[in-house]
Design an enzyme around this catalytic site. Sequence first.
Site, PDB file in Angstrom:
ATOM      1  N   LEU A  53       9.032  -6.227  18.912  1.00 50.76           N
ATOM      2  CA  LEU A  53       8.743  -6.561  17.508  1.00 50.76           C
ATOM      3  C   LEU A  53       9.527  -7.810  17.191  1.00 50.76           C
ATOM      4  CD1 LEU A  53       7.801  -5.861  14.531  1.00 50.76           C
ATOM      5  CD2 LEU A  53       9.924  -4.588  14.317  1.00 50.76           C
ATOM      6  N   VAL A  69       9.691 -11.501  14.462  1.00 44.49           N
ATOM      7  CA  VAL A  69       9.187 -12.327  13.358  1.00 44.49           C
ATOM      8  C   VAL A  69       9.712 -13.742  13.574  1.00 44.49           C
ATOM      9  CG1 VAL A  69       9.372 -12.709  10.856  1.00 44.49           C
ATOM     10  CG2 VAL A  69       9.009 -10.390  11.738  1.00 44.49           C
ATOM     11  N   TYR A  99      16.092  -0.474  12.661  1.00 43.78           N
ATOM     12  CA  TYR A  99      15.281   0.753  12.757  1.00 43.78           C
ATOM     13  C   TYR A  99      15.924   1.900  11.974  1.00 43.78           C
ATOM     14  CZ  TYR A  99      12.632  -1.908  16.086  1.00 43.78           C
ATOM     15  OH  TYR A  99      11.854  -2.889  16.636  1.00 43.78           O
TER      16      TYR A  99
HETATM   17  C1  LIG Z   1      14.342  -7.512  13.173  1.00 48.05           C
HETATM   18  C2  LIG Z   1      13.284  -8.437  12.538  1.00 48.05           C
HETATM   19  C3  LIG Z   1      11.909  -8.104  13.118  1.00 48.05           C
HETATM   20  C4  LIG Z   1      13.267  -8.255  11.008  1.00 48.05           C
HETATM   21  O1  LIG Z   1      12.247  -9.078  10.466  1.00 48.05           O
HETATM   22  P1  LIG Z   1      12.261  -9.580   8.939  1.00 48.05           P
HETATM   23  O2  LIG Z   1      10.864 -10.002   8.587  1.00 48.05           O
HETATM   24  O3  LIG Z   1      13.316 -10.607   8.717  1.00 48.05           O
HETATM   25  O4  LIG Z   1      12.696  -8.254   8.160  1.00 48.05           O
HETATM   26  P2  LIG Z   1      12.159  -7.784   6.729  1.00 48.05           P
HETATM   27  O5  LIG Z   1      12.220  -8.925   5.763  1.00 48.05           O
HETATM   28  O6  LIG Z   1      10.827  -7.139   6.891  1.00 48.05           O
HETATM   29  O7  LIG Z   1      13.219  -6.676   6.381  1.00 48.05           O
HETATM   30  C5  LIG Z   1      12.763  -5.401   5.944  1.00 48.05           C
HETATM   31  C6  LIG Z   1      13.969  -4.589   5.545  1.00 48.05           C
HETATM   32  O8  LIG Z   1      14.832  -4.426   6.679  1.00 48.05           O
HETATM   33  C7  LIG Z   1      16.139  -4.842   6.377  1.00 48.05           C
HETATM   34  N1  LIG Z   1      16.700  -5.418   7.583  1.00 48.05           N
HETATM   35  C8  LIG Z   1      16.293  -6.522   8.245  1.00 48.05           C
HETATM   36  N2  LIG Z   1      17.036  -6.700   9.361  1.00 48.05           N
HETATM   37  C9  LIG Z   1      17.931  -5.676   9.379  1.00 48.05           C
HETATM   38  C10 LIG Z   1      18.974  -5.299  10.278  1.00 48.05           C
HETATM   39  N3  LIG Z   1      19.225  -5.993  11.383  1.00 48.05           N
HETATM   40  N4  LIG Z   1      19.700  -4.201   9.978  1.00 48.05           N
HETATM   41  C11 LIG Z   1      19.462  -3.457   8.874  1.00 48.05           C
HETATM   42  N5  LIG Z   1      18.465  -3.767   7.996  1.00 48.05           N
HETATM   43  C12 LIG Z   1      17.731  -4.870   8.249  1.00 48.05           C
HETATM   44  C13 LIG Z   1      15.957  -5.862   5.260  1.00 48.05           C
HETATM   45  O9  LIG Z   1      17.137  -5.970   4.484  1.00 48.05           O
HETATM   46  C14 LIG Z   1      14.826  -5.255   4.460  1.00 48.05           C
HETATM   47  O10 LIG Z   1      15.317  -4.208   3.642  1.00 48.05           O
HETATM   48  P3  LIG Z   1      14.583  -3.742   2.270  1.00 48.05           P
HETATM   49  O11 LIG Z   1      13.126  -3.473   2.612  1.00 48.05           O
HETATM   50  O12 LIG Z   1      15.322  -2.508   1.883  1.00 48.05           O
HETATM   51  O13 LIG Z   1      14.726  -4.898   1.354  1.00 48.05           O
HETATM   52  C15 LIG Z   1      13.645  -9.933  12.805  1.00 48.05           C
HETATM   53  O14 LIG Z   1      14.968 -10.155  12.374  1.00 48.05           O
HETATM   54  C16 LIG Z   1      13.486 -10.365  14.247  1.00 48.05           C
HETATM   55  O15 LIG Z   1      12.399 -10.767  14.665  1.00 48.05           O
HETATM   56  N6  LIG Z   1      14.591 -10.367  15.030  1.00 48.05           N
HETATM   57  C17 LIG Z   1      14.592 -10.861  16.404  1.00 48.05           C
HETATM   58  C18 LIG Z   1      13.889  -9.926  17.345  1.00 48.05           C
HETATM   59  C19 LIG Z   1      14.389  -8.506  17.258  1.00 48.05           C
HETATM   60  O16 LIG Z   1      15.606  -8.266  17.209  1.00 48.05           O
HETATM   61  N7  LIG Z   1      13.427  -7.558  17.236  1.00 48.05           N
HETATM   62  C20 LIG Z   1      13.702  -6.130  17.069  1.00 48.05           C
HETATM   63  C21 LIG Z   1      14.154  -5.485  18.325  1.00 48.05           C
HETATM   64  S1  LIG Z   1      12.921  -5.120  19.503  1.00 48.05           S
END
Ligand SMILES: CC(C)(COP(=O)(O)OP(=O)(O)OC[C@H]1O[C@@H](n2cnc3c(N)ncnc32)[C@H](O)[C@@H]1OP(=O)(O)O)[C@@H](O)C(=O)NCCC(=O)NCCS
Length: 166
Positions: A93, A95, A139
């Site tokens: 996953l 973004v 997660y």
């Molecule tokens: C993890 C990832 C997918 C989050 O994407 P994003 O679009 O920035 O996240 P969102 O804006 O949808 O966040 C949704 C919610 O999650 C929370 N959130 C985001 N990252 C978080 C983290 N690392 N820890 C805890 N909460 C987190 C946000 O605060 C938000 O909370 P809310 O809905 O209560 O306001 C992105 O940071 C990413 O692509 N990271 C690199 C790849 C990765 O680590 N992938 C996951 C592992 S396989």
Amino acid sequence: MSAPFRLAPLDAAHDRAAFSCGAEPLDRYLREQVTQDIRRRVAACFVALADGGRVAGYYTVAAASLLLTDLPASTAKKLPRYPTVPTVRLGRLAVDLAFRGQGLGGALLADALDRAARSEIAAHALMVDASGETAAAFYRHHGFIALPDSPRTLFLPLATWAAKTP
Ligand SMILES: CC(C)(COP(=O)(O)OP(=O)(O)OC[C@H]1O[C@@H](n2cnc3c(N)ncnc32)[C@H](O)[C@@H]1OP(=O)(O)O)[C@@H](O)C(=O)NCCC(=O)NCCS
């Protein structure tokens, strides 16, 4: 999710050349390997498309399983005594950095949970092997439960998800 993204299965017309999430292996996988994995039926890939067809985020899912004995006792006791529990694995996953913090990661995760919960093929939970503590926190923020002896593997029962969504 604030910006207008369209979620769809990845296809050849989608522009993924510029995808950049800050984790090169996840960028390279989308550019170079995912098409082959889809063809071999070891992964399905869904993308969020920004205006113009640019890929803003993606995830992959595939069939998987968990050992019943690895689950928390409170979950395991509600399940039949089969050795394994069917699941769907969220393999990747990500973004794009340009689209972070707009709810897109959460929307992609919700889409994966919806698809798994709607499937005619039964799966008890969506599971994920988080790449690190930051990912695991993402997660947990979304209600996933860590395995007691393997905290980077997390799962969310699909019945729990279905009960939360209209
Ligand atoms: C993890 C990832 C997918 C989050 O994407 P994003 O679009 O920035 O996240 P969102 O804006 O949808 O966040 C949704 C919610 O999650 C929370 N959130 C985001 N990252 C978080 C983290 N690392 N820890 C805890 N909460 C987190 C946000 O605060 C938000 O909370 P809310 O809905 O209560 O306001 C992105 O940071 C990413 O692509 N990271 C690199 C790849 C990765 O680590 N992938 C996951 C592992 S396989």
